[in-house]
Scaffold this motif. Structure first.
Motif, PDB file in Angstrom:
ATOM      1  N   ALA A 120      86.409   1.679  15.799  1.00  0.00           N
ATOM      2  CA  ALA A 120      85.976   2.200  14.503  1.00  0.00           C
ATOM      3  C   ALA A 120      84.613   2.634  14.721  1.00  0.00           C
ATOM      4  N   THR A 121      84.438   4.131  14.781  1.00  0.00           N
ATOM      5  CA  THR A 121      82.918   4.825  14.973  1.00  0.00           C
ATOM      6  C   THR A 121      82.872   6.017  14.288  1.00  0.00           C
ATOM      7  N   ILE A 122      81.725   6.640  14.526  1.00  0.00           N
ATOM      8  CA  ILE A 122      81.514   8.095  13.743  1.00  0.00           C
ATOM      9  C   ILE A 122      81.403   8.932  15.092  1.00  0.00           C
ATOM     10  N   LEU A 123      82.105   9.913  15.114  1.00  0.00           N
ATOM     11  CA  LEU A 123      82.056  11.197  16.100  1.00  0.00           C
ATOM     12  C   LEU A 123      80.922  11.974  15.896  1.00  0.00           C
ATOM     13  N   PRO A 124      79.915  11.675  16.751  1.00  0.00           N
ATOM     14  CA  PRO A 124      78.729  12.543  16.673  1.00  0.00           C
ATOM     15  C   PRO A 124      78.804  14.054  16.442  1.00  0.00           C
ATOM     16  N   ALA A 125      77.971  14.444  15.546  1.00  0.00           N
ATOM     17  CA  ALA A 125      77.960  15.859  15.255  1.00  0.00           C
ATOM     18  C   ALA A 125      76.582  16.408  15.396  1.00  0.00           C
ATOM     19  N   ARG A 126      76.402  17.578  15.654  1.00  0.00           N
ATOM     20  CA  ARG A 126      75.055  18.326  15.938  1.00  0.00           C
ATOM     21  C   ARG A 126      74.401  18.457  14.563  1.00  0.00           C
ATOM     22  N   PRO A 127      73.094  17.895  14.800  1.00  0.00           N
ATOM     23  CA  PRO A 127      72.285  18.058  13.504  1.00  0.00           C
ATOM     24  C   PRO A 127      71.952  19.555  13.165  1.00  0.00           C
ATOM     25  N   PHE A 128      71.818  19.924  12.053  1.00  0.00           N
ATOM     26  CA  PHE A 128      71.324  21.200  11.518  1.00  0.00           C
ATOM     27  C   PHE A 128      70.072  20.754  10.491  1.00  0.00           C
ATOM     28  N   TYR A 129      68.934  21.121  10.924  1.00  0.00           N
ATOM     29  CA  TYR A 129      67.788  20.955   9.965  1.00  0.00           C
ATOM     30  C   TYR A 129      67.475  21.969   9.017  1.00  0.00           C
ATOM     31  N   ASP A 130      67.934  23.300   9.262  1.00  0.00           N
ATOM     32  CA  ASP A 130      67.819  24.439   8.427  1.00  0.00           C
ATOM     33  C   ASP A 130      68.703  24.095   7.165  1.00  0.00           C
ATOM     34  N   PRO A 131      67.905  24.101   6.005  1.00  0.00           N
ATOM     35  CA  PRO A 131      69.068  23.848   5.000  1.00  0.00           C
ATOM     36  C   PRO A 131      70.275  24.843   4.829  1.00  0.00           C
ATOM     37  N   LEU A 132      69.896  26.103   4.920  1.00  0.00           N
ATOM     38  CA  LEU A 132      71.217  26.962   4.926  1.00  0.00           C
ATOM     39  C   LEU A 132      72.274  26.693   5.907  1.00  0.00           C
ATOM     40  N   ALA A 133      72.085  26.354   7.033  1.00  0.00           N
ATOM     41  CA  ALA A 133      72.626  26.419   8.158  1.00  0.00           C
ATOM     42  C   ALA A 133      73.544  25.118   7.892  1.00  0.00           C
ATOM     43  N   ALA A 134      72.746  24.000   7.512  1.00  0.00           N
ATOM     44  CA  ALA A 134      73.501  22.720   7.061  1.00  0.00           C
ATOM     45  C   ALA A 134      74.349  22.898   5.869  1.00  0.00           C
ATOM     46  N   ALA A 135      74.326  23.753   5.200  1.00  0.00           N
ATOM     47  CA  ALA A 135      74.956  24.068   4.105  1.00  0.00           C
ATOM     48  C   ALA A 135      76.309  24.570   4.424  1.00  0.00           C
ATOM     49  N   LEU A 136      76.151  25.754   5.478  1.00  0.00           N
ATOM     50  CA  LEU A 136      77.385  26.354   5.998  1.00  0.00           C
ATOM     51  C   LEU A 136      78.116  25.235   6.777  1.00  0.00           C
ATOM     52  N   ILE A 137      77.702  24.747   7.499  1.00  0.00           N
ATOM     53  CA  ILE A 137      78.145  23.525   8.262  1.00  0.00           C
ATOM     54  C   ILE A 137      79.179  22.519   7.343  1.00  0.00           C
ATOM     55  N   GLU A 138      78.491  22.333   6.164  1.00  0.00           N
ATOM     56  CA  GLU A 138      79.133  21.360   5.156  1.00  0.00           C
ATOM     57  C   GLU A 138      80.251  22.230   4.603  1.00  0.00           C
ATOM     58  N   GLN A 139      80.494  23.210   4.375  1.00  0.00           N
ATOM     59  CA  GLN A 139      81.445  24.145   3.935  1.00  0.00           C
ATOM     60  C   GLN A 139      82.634  24.208   4.927  1.00  0.00           C
ATOM     61  N   ARG A 140      81.955  24.402   6.057  1.00  0.00           N
ATOM     62  CA  ARG A 140      82.928  24.403   7.449  1.00  0.00           C
ATOM     63  C   ARG A 140      83.666  23.207   7.323  1.00  0.00           C
ATOM     64  N   ARG A 141      83.249  22.026   7.432  1.00  0.00           N
ATOM     65  CA  ARG A 141      83.627  20.665   7.364  1.00  0.00           C
ATOM     66  C   ARG A 141      84.700  20.332   6.317  1.00  0.00           C
ATOM     67  N   ASP A 142      84.406  20.931   5.065  1.00  0.00           N
ATOM     68  CA  ASP A 142      85.426  20.898   4.069  1.00  0.00           C
ATOM     69  C   ASP A 142      86.699  21.731   4.149  1.00  0.00           C
ATOM     70  N   LEU A 143      86.348  22.986   4.626  1.00  0.00           N
ATOM     71  CA  LEU A 143      87.524  23.744   4.934  1.00  0.00           C
ATOM     72  C   LEU A 143      88.333  23.299   6.190  1.00  0.00           C
ATOM     73  N   LEU A 144      87.709  22.887   7.274  1.00  0.00           N
ATOM     74  CA  LEU A 144      88.653  22.141   8.027  1.00  0.00           C
ATOM     75  C   LEU A 144      89.328  20.857   7.639  1.00  0.00           C
ATOM     76  N   TRP A 145      88.569  20.159   6.716  1.00  0.00           N
ATOM     77  CA  TRP A 145      89.259  18.949   6.158  1.00  0.00           C
ATOM     78  C   TRP A 145      90.890  19.209   5.570  1.00  0.00           C
ATOM     79  N   SER A 146      90.659  20.389   4.825  1.00  0.00           N
ATOM     80  CA  SER A 146      92.016  20.661   4.337  1.00  0.00           C
ATOM     81  C   SER A 146      91.911  22.097   3.886  1.00  0.00           C
TER      82      SER A 146
END
Length: 852
Positions: free
Chosen positions: A410-436
């Motif tokens: 059991a582990t966490i697959l590392p992801a690239r950190p995004f420090y810009d809030p807008l970039a982090a928000a886009l990556i979060e929505q990308r994650r949700d879309l790939l989830w399902s």
């Protein structure tokens, strides 16, 4: 003149030596020309004998070959002696004389025939002889002419020489010894004096164990061999079947000897279990061996360190694998562990099924031994599992297919950190879309909310364009019930937009510059090796160039210009001076003067920290509607130019494929470019160039953006600008249709027209804005003109600062020039990255990038 009697031996010792050496060369030349056929026959005969011809011939055939060789050798030898003509001293003298100007040797043999009683004539003759002696003193031996091409037009001598060389290298003359045995009369049969059997124990190749010669094993102790070792036994003189073999190591029915040739019998079997092997003859034991079979154990594998994230979101998986004979391959299998995920927000619904992520783990370059300790470094930041709980399973396989695994980790697959809030928000929505794909509606709403206030949130117009296109594609597909088909494309678009936001700004370039400078400073303090200093200096140079280019790029994108400061003398530096300062730092470091190098590095840091882009006063702010429209048109023009470049590359690819197909199958001439399987080859996720379908999708997104921009035109925009934008929109739609038809050539024509219309619209917009602001110039323009005139040389040319951006005159006169400058800079960058170009051209392009 009259000839003096021939003198074969000249009085001059040097000349006599020269004649002897020339004569010796002529003798070798005569021998070679007379006896090269004889020597070639000898070489061929020795070579074929050395390669084992006697072993293939019977006694009668061998005698016939020897007789033919003897007759041929005698005839060629007699022919050589008959044609041999030994050179005389006179011939050698004449050959030397022919190489000298004026044939001085022959002149020295002449005697005065007339005027012997005249003193003047004798003096002239003496002077003539003296000159000929000086010329004769320059005589040198003439090398022999050993060329035989005219006498051997088929190059038979060369073939014989090649065959002789091959025999000397590979045969070694072993076959010569068989000539006597081949012609010796057969005598009575003799009993072999050596052992009447042979045997080998050959372990499997993957074990690396040596082969054992069974007659050499005399110990009664068990011999340990790997399971699968092949035993080969061969007995001689088995006509009476008096040999017997008993074994119980093959794990099945005992193996018996079988005749393989007259008087020879043999057996082959594998050692599968421990046991004994006995070979006997006439009841007497010839050999007895005891073997212990070593079982081949399955490999083991485990993590040597926890899974860690390194720079830029890359993942490091360090593992150790062991096997008794070596690891053949290793893999890592990554599966989403949804039970451990934080099932909130976009992760509330069940995830879409995805195949496991299977990666081949690296193996040692020199071959895997019994233990492998390696680490995989890969970038999984774009993978749908990035940043989520996963189950990692390592597996190893040996040469016979046995597998061993580490069990689920059991582990966490590392992801690239995004420090810009807008970039982090886009990556979060990308994650949700790939989830399902079921999150498509939610993701569309969130992205629309994020991009609602584009002027205040998005600093990169390109990132905004990509995000809007992704929203539009996702909404359309979700409405039509096919959201799952566009998930990967939308996820890729959001990733690119996030990268532009995170890495495209000046602050990121400044951070890279500071990091490179800190590393170099620490290396200087720690007295690092010269190689490390050189590497860090290269890193600092690249970071400095990127920082200055990013400052210039952002100034141009904002429509700003540099204003010259009234700085004291010596406070400004060009890029060439900065590079010279870096070179001096490296020189001091290589000389061991690390303290002085660190002091210069501090000076460089202060200079770079004080650099800043200046903005001229006056003019409309960036927030004005006209400026925003001009900026949007410039971004659309740059995007359209990029699409045109990619369409041209697609046309070239289709041409290459059609040409290759037509050459390989002439019957396919005229076949349309679109063929089954093209989509797989053009899939951007597969690593290739985007295909026509992807380009059509992006072209449609740009067309829709143009439609929105046209509807939002400010009031000062004239009808000419609106018409140009309508034409550009129409051309983009036609280009989209051509791309959907896989007609890259037709799409290129429409894209070129769209680019022209965009430029025309920008010119019309600029004219409208200048006309509206024409009443606001007055005295300020006169003062600005006076300052501009003061900034020119005697020929009226502007006095710009090398490597700088601007001066007292306006660097960016209008938005059309902005777009052209951006397009030109992008083209220079693209060409500078093509390593197949000539080095002189690449050097020129790099120098252009260094300045601009």
């Amino acid at each position: 003149m009259r000839q003096r009697p021939e003198d074969e031996t000249p009085r001059d010792r040097g000349l006599a030596t020269t004649i002897r050496r020339t004569r010796a060369g002529m003798a070798g030349e005569a021998l070679l020309r007379a006896f090269w056929p004889f020597a070639s026959l000898l070489a061929v005969f020795w070579s074929v004998m050395a390669f084992g011809l006697p072993e293939l011939l019977t006694r009668g055939q061998m005698i016939g070959v020897l007789a033919a060789f003897g007759v041929g050798a005698l005839w060629l030898g007699w022919r050589g002696f008959r044609g041999l003509r030994w050179p005389s001293a006179r011939e050698a003298r004449d050959r030397i004389d022919a190489t000298l100007p004026g044939t001085p040797l022959a002149a020295l043999e002449d005697a005065q025939a007339l005027g012997t009683g005249d003193a003047g004539a004798r003096a002239v003759w003496a002077a003539h002889l003296e000159r000929m002696r000086r010329a004769a003193a320059a005589a040198r031996p003439v090398p022999p002419d050993l060329r035989l091409a005219s006498r051997d037009p088929w190059a038979l001598r060369l073939a014989a020489l090649v065959l002789l060389g091959a025999a000397l290298l590979f045969a070694g003359g072993e076959g010569i010894r068989g000539v006597g045995a081949a012609i010796k009369p057969a005598g009575p049969s003799q009993i072999a004096t050596g052992p009447s059997f042979e045997g080998w124990a050959e372990p499997p190749d993957y074990t690396g164990r040596p082969t054992l010669y069974l007659p050499d094993i005399r110990s009664a102790e068990p011999v340990s061999v790997p399971s699968g070792t092949e035993i080969t036994l061969r007995v001689y003189g088995a006509e009476g079947s008096d040999f017997a073999l008993n074994e119980d190591v093959s794990g099945g029915d005992p193996v018996a000897l079988a005749e393989s040739a007259p008087g020879i019998a043999g057996a082959e079997f594998e050692v599968r279990e421990g046991g004994e092997i006995t070979l006997s003859r006439g009841g007497a034991a010839l050999g007895h061996w005891v073997f212990a079979a070593e079982p081949d154990m399955a490999p083991t594998i485990a993590l040597s360190q926890p899974v860690t994230a390194i720079e830029e979101g890359k993942t490091r998986i360090a593992y150790v694998a062991k096997d008794d004979h070596g690891i053949a391959r290793a893999q890592a299998r990554i599966v989403l562990d949804a039970a451990r995920a934080d099932r909130r927000h976009g992760l509330e619904i069940d995830p879409a099924p995805r195949p496991p992520l299977v990666i081949d783990l690296p193996m040692p370059m020199t071959g895997a031994g019994a233990e492998v300790n390696e680490a995989l470094v890969d970038d999984f930041a774009k993978d749908p599992f990035a940043g989520l709980p996963v189950t990692l399973t390592l597996s190893a396989e040996d040469a016979i297919g046995q597998r061993g695994d580490s069990g689920p980790i059991a582990t966490i697959l590392p992801a690239r950190p995004f420090y810009d809030p807008l970039a982090a928000a886009l990556i979060e929505q990308r994650r949700d879309l790939l989830w399902s794909p079921g999150n498509a509606t939610r993701v569309t709403r969130v992205l629309r909310a994020v991009s609602a206030e584009a002027d205040e949130i998005f600093e990169s117009p390109r990132a905004y364009l990509i995000t809007r296109a992704a929203i539009r594609d996702l909404h359309r597909a979700n409405t039509e019930g096919r959201a799952g088909e566009v998930v990967e494309d939308v996820a890729e678009a959001l990733w690119q937009a996030a990268l532009l936001i995170e890495d495209g700004g000046l602050m990121s370039a400044k951070a890279r510059l500071d990091r490179a400078r800190e590393r170099l400073s620490e290396a200087l303090r720690n007295d690092a090796p010269d190689e490390e200093i050189a590497r860090l200096m290269d890193e600092l140079r690249d970071a400095t160039r990127e920082y200055m280019r990013q400052m210039a790029r952002e100034a141009i994108e904002r429509g700003e210009q540099q204003r010259a400061e009234n700085a004291p003398d010596g406070q400004t530096m060009s890029q060439d001076q900065i590079q010279e300062l870096m070179r001096r730092i490296q020189e001091l470091s290589e000389q061991g003067r690390k303290a002085e190098a660190e002091q210069l590095l501090g000076m460089l840091q202060q200079l770079l920290d004080n650099m800043r882009m200046q903005v001229t006063e006056g003019g409309e702010g960036e927030g004005q509607p006209g400026e925003q429209t001009m900026q949007g048109l410039a971004d659309a023009l740059r995007e359209q130019q990029g699409l045109a470049d990619e369409s041209f590359e697609e046309l070239q690819r289709q041409f290459r494929e059609n040409r290759g197909q037509n050459q390989g199958n002439p019957g396919q001439m005229g076949r349309p470019p679109g063929r089954p399987g093209d989509e797989a080859r053009r899939d951007p996720e597969g690593g290739g160039q985007p295909g026509a379908a992807e380009l059509a999708r992006r072209q449609e997104a740009l067309r829709q953006l143009m439609e929105e921009m046209r509807d939002a035109l400010p009031g000062e925009a004239g009808e000419a600008a609106r018409e140009a934008m309508r034409e550009a929109e129409r051309n983009m739609g036609e280009a989209r249709d051509r791309l959907n038809e896989d007609d890259a050539g037709g799409a290129l024509d429409r894209q070129a027209e769209a680019i022209d219309r965009l430029r025309e619209g920008m010119r019309e917009m600029a004219e409208d804005m200048r006309a509206r602001n024409g009443q606001q110039t007055g005295e300020g323009d006169e003062e600005s003109q006076s300052r501009a005139e003061n900034g020119r040389d005697p020929l009226g040319r502007p006095l710009g600062s090398r490597g700088g951006i601007g001066g007292n005159e306006r660097v960016v006169p209008d938005a059309d020039a902005i777009a052209r400058g951006r397009a030109l800079l992008d083209e220079i960058r693209r060409r500078a990255g093509e390593q197949f170009r000539p080095e002189i051209e690449l050097d020129y392009l790099r120098r252009l990038l260094d300045q601009f």
